[in-house]
Scaffold this motif. Sequence first.
Motif, short mmCIF file in Angstrom:
data_model
loop_
_atom_site.label_atom_id
_atom_site.label_comp_id
_atom_site.label_asym_id
_atom_site.label_seq_id
_atom_site.Cartn_x
_atom_site.Cartn_y
_atom_site.Cartn_z
N PHE A 246 5.38 -0.50 17.18
CA PHE A 246 5.11 -0.15 15.79
C PHE A 246 5.52 1.30 15.61
O PHE A 246 4.95 2.19 16.24
CB PHE A 246 3.63 -0.36 15.47
N LYS A 247 6.57 1.52 14.80
CA LYS A 247 7.09 2.87 14.59
C LYS A 247 7.24 3.13 13.10
O LYS A 247 7.62 2.23 12.35
CB LYS A 247 8.47 3.04 15.23
N CYS A 248 6.94 4.34 12.70
CA CYS A 248 7.12 4.74 11.31
C CYS A 248 7.75 6.11 11.28
O CYS A 248 7.64 6.89 12.23
CB CYS A 248 5.78 4.79 10.58
N GLU A 249 8.39 6.39 10.16
CA GLU A 249 8.95 7.72 9.92
C GLU A 249 8.90 7.97 8.42
O GLU A 249 9.31 7.11 7.64
CB GLU A 249 10.39 7.78 10.43
N ILE A 250 8.38 9.12 8.04
CA ILE A 250 8.35 9.49 6.63
C ILE A 250 9.43 10.54 6.42
O ILE A 250 9.43 11.58 7.07
CB ILE A 250 6.97 10.03 6.23
N TYR B 26 0.82 -1.21 0.00
CA TYR B 26 0.00 0.00 0.00
C TYR B 26 0.86 1.26 0.00
O TYR B 26 0.49 2.27 -0.60
CB TYR B 26 -0.96 0.00 1.19
N ALA B 27 2.00 1.23 0.68
CA ALA B 27 2.86 2.42 0.75
C ALA B 27 3.49 2.74 -0.60
O ALA B 27 3.64 3.91 -0.96
CB ALA B 27 3.94 2.22 1.80
N ASP C 263 12.67 0.04 4.67
CA ASP C 263 12.49 1.34 4.02
C ASP C 263 11.71 1.12 2.73
O ASP C 263 12.08 0.30 1.90
CB ASP C 263 13.84 1.98 3.69
N ILE C 264 10.62 1.86 2.57
CA ILE C 264 9.72 1.69 1.43
C ILE C 264 9.66 3.01 0.65
O ILE C 264 9.33 4.05 1.22
CB ILE C 264 8.30 1.29 1.91
N TYR C 265 9.99 2.95 -0.62
CA TYR C 265 9.91 4.13 -1.48
C TYR C 265 8.46 4.31 -1.94
O TYR C 265 7.85 3.40 -2.49
CB TYR C 265 10.82 3.99 -2.70
#
Length: 175
Positions: A136-140, A62-63, A169-171
């Motif tokens: 659960f951690k995210c960073e944009i 989805y990302a 890491d997702i582009y």
Amino acid sequence: MKKMNQEGFSLVELVIAMAISAIVMSSVILIIGYASRSMSLTQAKVSLQDQAKDALNHISAYAMEASGGLWTDSTKVLELHNQKIGDDGNIKSVDMYFYWQTDNALYFGDMTSAVSESALSTADKRYLLAENVDGFKCEIKKDDKTGKKILHVEITMRDEMSEFICSKDIYMRNQ
């Protein structure tokens, strides 16, 4: 003198044979117990790894297609949105996807309208992605070379036997 019958084993020989048998059997039982504990621990680790990788693969799918996103650290909510552009160049609709952690579980929900964080419990579709989620951690962030957004996701899984940390890491391609 009469010759004594020498058939059978003496008492000393029987005691020595029983002692050796007890030592060998104890060693075999200890090895089986160790192997059983090791197998249980390995199965628990594999289960956590599978859940974490499945969840990361879901988020990745989805990302990569998302046109933007928002991470809220206080509520541990990741919002991804994908704008559908019509033939006239205007935004036709916005699909919104949410990932959030509550009660040691990671959930996914999607909506096709604007929502607030309180709407997570009433998302159109709500799915359990993984259990035993400890973090659960995210960073944009932006890639310095391309200027495109990168979503960094980290999931920490833990059960009573093991722990596993998985990150990716997702582009985000559709920006």
